[in-house]
Design a protein around this motif. Structure first.
Motif, PDB file in Angstrom:
ATOM      1  N   CYS A 193      49.418  14.408  25.868  1.00 30.13           N
ATOM      2  CA  CYS A 193      48.220  14.025  26.936  1.00 30.13           C
ATOM      3  C   CYS A 193      48.257  12.389  27.199  1.00 30.13           C
ATOM      4  O   CYS A 193      48.339  11.657  26.176  1.00 30.13           O
ATOM      5  CB  CYS A 193      47.250  14.173  26.383  1.00 30.13           C
ATOM      6  N   ILE A 194      47.922  12.315  28.438  1.00 31.48           N
ATOM      7  CA  ILE A 194      47.869  10.841  28.727  1.00 31.48           C
ATOM      8  C   ILE A 194      46.517  10.213  28.122  1.00 31.48           C
ATOM      9  O   ILE A 194      46.627   9.443  27.311  1.00 31.48           O
ATOM     10  CB  ILE A 194      47.666  10.451  30.486  1.00 31.48           C
ATOM     11  N   VAL A 195      45.429  11.112  28.375  1.00 28.97           N
ATOM     12  CA  VAL A 195      44.182  10.700  27.732  1.00 28.97           C
ATOM     13  C   VAL A 195      43.968  11.386  26.294  1.00 28.97           C
ATOM     14  O   VAL A 195      44.309  12.552  26.008  1.00 28.97           O
ATOM     15  CB  VAL A 195      42.997  11.063  28.741  1.00 28.97           C
ATOM     16  N   PRO A 196      43.909  10.773  25.275  1.00 26.20           N
ATOM     17  CA  PRO A 196      43.680  11.514  23.971  1.00 26.20           C
ATOM     18  C   PRO A 196      42.606  12.684  23.900  1.00 26.20           C
ATOM     19  O   PRO A 196      41.578  12.200  24.427  1.00 26.20           O
ATOM     20  CB  PRO A 196      43.392  10.352  22.710  1.00 26.20           C
ATOM     21  N   PRO A 197      42.784  13.560  23.079  1.00 32.30           N
ATOM     22  CA  PRO A 197      41.720  14.850  23.158  1.00 32.30           C
ATOM     23  C   PRO A 197      40.504  14.185  22.404  1.00 32.30           C
ATOM     24  O   PRO A 197      40.498  13.445  21.627  1.00 32.30           O
ATOM     25  CB  PRO A 197      42.532  15.975  22.487  1.00 32.30           C
TER      26      PRO A 197
END
Ligand SMILES: *Cc1c(COP(=O)(O)O)cnc(C)c1O
Length: 397
Positions: free
Chosen positions: A26-30
């Motif tokens: 994921c580009i953005v962390p969960p």
């Protein structure tokens, strides 16, 4: 001053602390919205019980992987060894102070510090036998005179957030070190992008992450950064056991805000210059308080220790009537009357609201003061709004 190296800033904001392999790239962390973590062996569990500072996979009140990504970035921005992220700036201030004093100790605190800090040193600490001396921070001699054998902390905020008085951070840090006193500085106004208290010798740097780090007026948060030993001490005495940590979702909002902090701060600073020039040209404005204004009494020190000034300032209106303060405050369409600052939106706060209407005293300039936060709007859009407000008070004294 840091961040002449813009490449370093890009790396911190975009890459540092991210571990994309461990979350499907994921580009953005969960948002790792979990309270607890499954542990494989009793031996591991035993290790974690011994020291919950060492693992981010035991319990979210101690540590959490989403929060840890934020911690890595914020430590790097401050050039600190480590940091902790609290559920508010006020919680961060309380932890920094109370974890470093005991009954019988003495604190020196700068005058006009943020309300939560004033409350802690003046009202809260004395209940536990801790005394405080408030000093005018503009002059280093005032600190020198206030030092006692039992002084443990010098608490600073530069500039202060209503009156914008500066303290010479480097000189005070040197003085404190010679007396073995811990220095703490609230750096919310500048953020590490515009001022680096740790590089100037301060021990602990605090920020209200609610302001420029979050930047969108949608979450509270607080940061304390410094040497690993101090951070670990605060963790064990006033963080984990007292339930001060930020929630993973709020940490995620702060991570999102942080991606654009440089753009927002630069824009806010640029729009602010235009608004300061505009306000200084208005007949009804008696005085503007802004640390990077060429006429500001401490401009030399400001330029020495700060890279830039942000969007917060105050100004005094020429008026003899409380009504004028009220009409002016309520005349804006775009600029909202609200507490807080550091978001995308411009905000105004009238000083007269602190006292009862009947107690209005025009000879007290603080009651004729407005605190203004300039957001990232178009400057002409804000100036039009001001023109409307000045017009409304044209015929009022
Ligand atoms: C807002 C603020 C704080 C407190 O932060 P919260 O996140 O509101 O608890 C502390 N210091 C300064 C200078 C602030 O503006």
């Amino acid at each position: 001053m840091a961040y002449t190296e813009e490449k370093e800033l890009s790396f911190i904001l975009n890459e540092l602390g991210e571990d994309r392999d461990s979350y499907y790239n994921c580009i953005v962390p969960p948002i790792m919205q979990t309270t607890n973590f499954a542990i494989d062996t009793v031996d591991e569990l035993r290790e974690y019980f011994k020291d919950d500072f060492k693992t981010n996979q035991l319990y979210t009140r101690s540590r959490n992987p989403t929060v840890d990504i934020l911690r890595k970035k914020l430590s790097a921005l401050d050039h600190a060894e480590d940091c902790l992220v609290f559920n508010s700036g006020a919680a961060a201030i309380l932890a920094c102070i109370m974890s470093n004093v005991k009954s019988g100790d003495h604190i020196i605190c700068v005058k006009n510090s943020y309300a939560a800090a004033s409350y802690i040193v003046n009202e809260w600490a004395p209940r536990f036998g801790i005394s405080t001396t408030i000093v005018d921070g503009k002059n280093i001699e005032n600190f020198q005179k206030a030092i006692r054998p039992e002084t443990k902390i010098i608490y600073l905020e530069s500039p202060t957030s209503w009156t914008f008085e500066l303290q010479d951070l480097k000189a005070i840090a040197e003085l404190a070190k010679a007396h073995n006193i811990l220095t703490i500085c609230d750096n919310s106004y500048c953020s590490p992008l515009f001022q680096q208290p740790l590089a100037l010798g301060i021990d602990l740097s605090i920020q209200s992450a609610t302001k420029y780090i979050g930047g969108h007026s949608d979450t509270l948060g607080g940061v304390v950064s410094g040497k690993k030993e101090q951070i670990e001490h605060i963790f064990h005495t006033h963080f984990a056991e007292l339930g001060q940590s930020i929630q993973p979702f709020n940490a995620w909002l702060l991570l999102r805000g942080l991606r654009t902090i440089n753009l927002r701060m630069e824009k806010s600073a640029m729009v602010t210059r235009k608004i300061v020039t505009y306000l200084k040209g208005k007949e009804r404005v008696e005085k503007v308080f802004f640390p990077f204004d060429e006429d500001y009494p401490q401009i030399e020190l400001a330029k020495k220790q700060m890279k830039n000034a942000c969007g917060l300032l105050s100004f005094q209106l020429r008026t003899t009537k409380e009504e004028t303060m009220e009409v002016f405050s309520e005349a804006f369409s775009h600029i909202k009357m609200a507490v807080s600052w550091g978001g995308y939106e411009s905000l105004i706060l009238p000083g007269c609201a602190i006292k009862e209407k009947s107690a209005f005293d025009p000879s007290d300039p603080s009651q004729r003061t407005f605190r203004l936060y300039v957001g990232i709007e178009n400057p002409d859009y804000l100036i039009e709004d001001f023109e409307k407000a000045f017009k409304q008070i044209e015929k009022l004294q």
